[in-house]
Scaffold this motif. Sequence first.
Motif, mmCIF file in Angstrom:
data_model
loop_
_atom_site.group_PDB
_atom_site.id
_atom_site.type_symbol
_atom_site.label_atom_id
_atom_site.label_comp_id
_atom_site.label_asym_id
_atom_site.label_seq_id
_atom_site.Cartn_x
_atom_site.Cartn_y
_atom_site.Cartn_z
ATOM 1 N N ARG A 43 8.655 -4.985 7.333
ATOM 2 C CA ARG A 43 9.078 -4.741 5.950
ATOM 3 C C ARG A 43 7.879 -4.492 5.048
ATOM 4 O O ARG A 43 7.863 -3.534 4.264
ATOM 5 N N LEU A 47 6.745 -0.901 3.046
ATOM 6 C CA LEU A 47 6.561 -0.838 1.597
ATOM 7 C C LEU A 47 5.143 -0.385 1.240
ATOM 8 O O LEU A 47 4.956 0.361 0.274
ATOM 9 N N THR A 50 4.896 3.482 1.734
ATOM 10 C CA THR A 50 5.666 4.373 0.850
ATOM 11 C C THR A 50 5.556 4.034 -0.626
ATOM 12 O O THR A 50 6.185 4.687 -1.452
ATOM 13 N N GLN A 51 4.753 3.039 -1.005
ATOM 14 C CA GLN A 51 4.732 2.590 -2.396
ATOM 15 C C GLN A 51 4.219 3.649 -3.362
ATOM 16 O O GLN A 51 4.598 3.667 -4.541
ATOM 17 N N HIS A 57 6.690 1.714 -9.964
ATOM 18 C CA HIS A 57 6.410 0.510 -9.172
ATOM 19 C C HIS A 57 4.951 0.108 -9.317
ATOM 20 O O HIS A 57 4.053 0.943 -9.233
ATOM 21 N N ALA A 66 1.241 -8.266 -1.157
ATOM 22 C CA ALA A 66 2.618 -7.913 -0.810
ATOM 23 C C ALA A 66 3.383 -9.136 -0.302
ATOM 24 O O ALA A 66 4.528 -9.375 -0.699
ATOM 25 N N ILE A 70 6.573 -10.156 -2.718
ATOM 26 C CA ILE A 70 7.907 -9.812 -2.218
ATOM 27 C C ILE A 70 8.878 -10.986 -2.284
ATOM 28 O O ILE A 70 9.978 -10.855 -2.839
ATOM 29 N N SER A 149 15.880 1.088 3.213
ATOM 30 C CA SER A 149 14.892 0.073 2.884
ATOM 31 C C SER A 149 14.065 0.489 1.668
ATOM 32 O O SER A 149 13.832 -0.303 0.751
ATOM 33 N N ALA A 150 13.650 1.735 1.635
ATOM 34 C CA ALA A 150 12.812 2.212 0.539
ATOM 35 C C ALA A 150 13.596 2.355 -0.762
ATOM 36 O O ALA A 150 13.074 2.107 -1.846
ATOM 37 N N GLU A 153 13.773 -0.805 -2.782
ATOM 38 C CA GLU A 153 12.544 -1.045 -3.527
ATOM 39 C C GLU A 153 12.523 -0.200 -4.798
ATOM 40 O O GLU A 153 11.946 -0.589 -5.800
#
Length: 329
Positions: A43, A47, A50-51, A57, A66, A70, A149-150, A153
């Motif tokens: 996980r 993140l 791809t953040q 963000h 992280a 999280i 998942s993304a 976020e």
Amino acid sequence: MAAGDEGRGSNWALAAVTDFAKALSSGGLASAIAKTAVAPFERVKLLLQTQTLVVGHRPYTNVLDAFVRIPREQGVLSFWRGNLMNVSRIVPSYALRFSLLDKYQKMAEYGLSPGAPLPLSRQMAAGALSGFTTVLVTFPLDLLRTQMSARLEAGAKVADLGYVATARDIVSREGVSGLYRGVTISSLEITPYVAISLGGYQWLKSKLPEDSPYGGMWMKLGGGWLTGITASLICYPIDTLKRHLMLQGTRGFEGSHFAVETAAAAAKATPFSPTTFSMIGVYAKGMYQEGGVRVFYRGCLLNAFKSAPAASLTFYLNDALRELVFSQK
């Protein structure tokens, strides 16, 4: 005589199907256990990768940041967010991967003396073919898992993040071919990864002494760790590129107009065509110009420490479960 031949043929077919089913179940269960154990690391890695695409963000400064933020911002259970989807993808993927490896290993024995161990090159070739075949079958699940998942976020509503809802959204915007966005780059990543990790593990395993005082367990775990971390470090930049291509242009994610157009062109092009490879190269060049080499390695160390134990545990559990189920008459 004909009836006897027919009976033997039916028994052989039944035995082949039974063995394949046993191999599927062993590989699937082994991967499910291992992936659930390392889900928090997966996980965080996703993140971190791809953040830079998430609008508004506040970026994580490092892996530790992280892991601290999280659970504070999303709750401890968020470390396993998307794990069910991940396991649902991983189980058939690894089950097929291990089962197909058996078939490709038999093909790789061609020309060798009966009973001779496969050399490293043939083990890696069998692993590569197993990985490539599997990714063609399971790729849509990987795409859905990444986007689900993304998107969480990025602040998407939970109601919009189910399997069906996510797939419907993709198909409505891009057609069915959208479910294969990035299949070419995914194949380029998975094929060498499986060749090195699984093929390399099979070769190392064949070199272990059968009468090891430790029963071979720690040696197998060590071999799996070694091939897993090697494959992870080599293939990680391609994995990062794959994630970007999957997410570019998705709701909640933004890049330059050029990046979005390039990713879209790569997705729409015929898989494995010269155009697809050209667009992938152009996109990778753009990532490099924007963030340098480091952009390809965000979360790499974490991934290596996550992937190596996961691969080691998966490979060993698969061997142990196979020994158990194939001993049952």
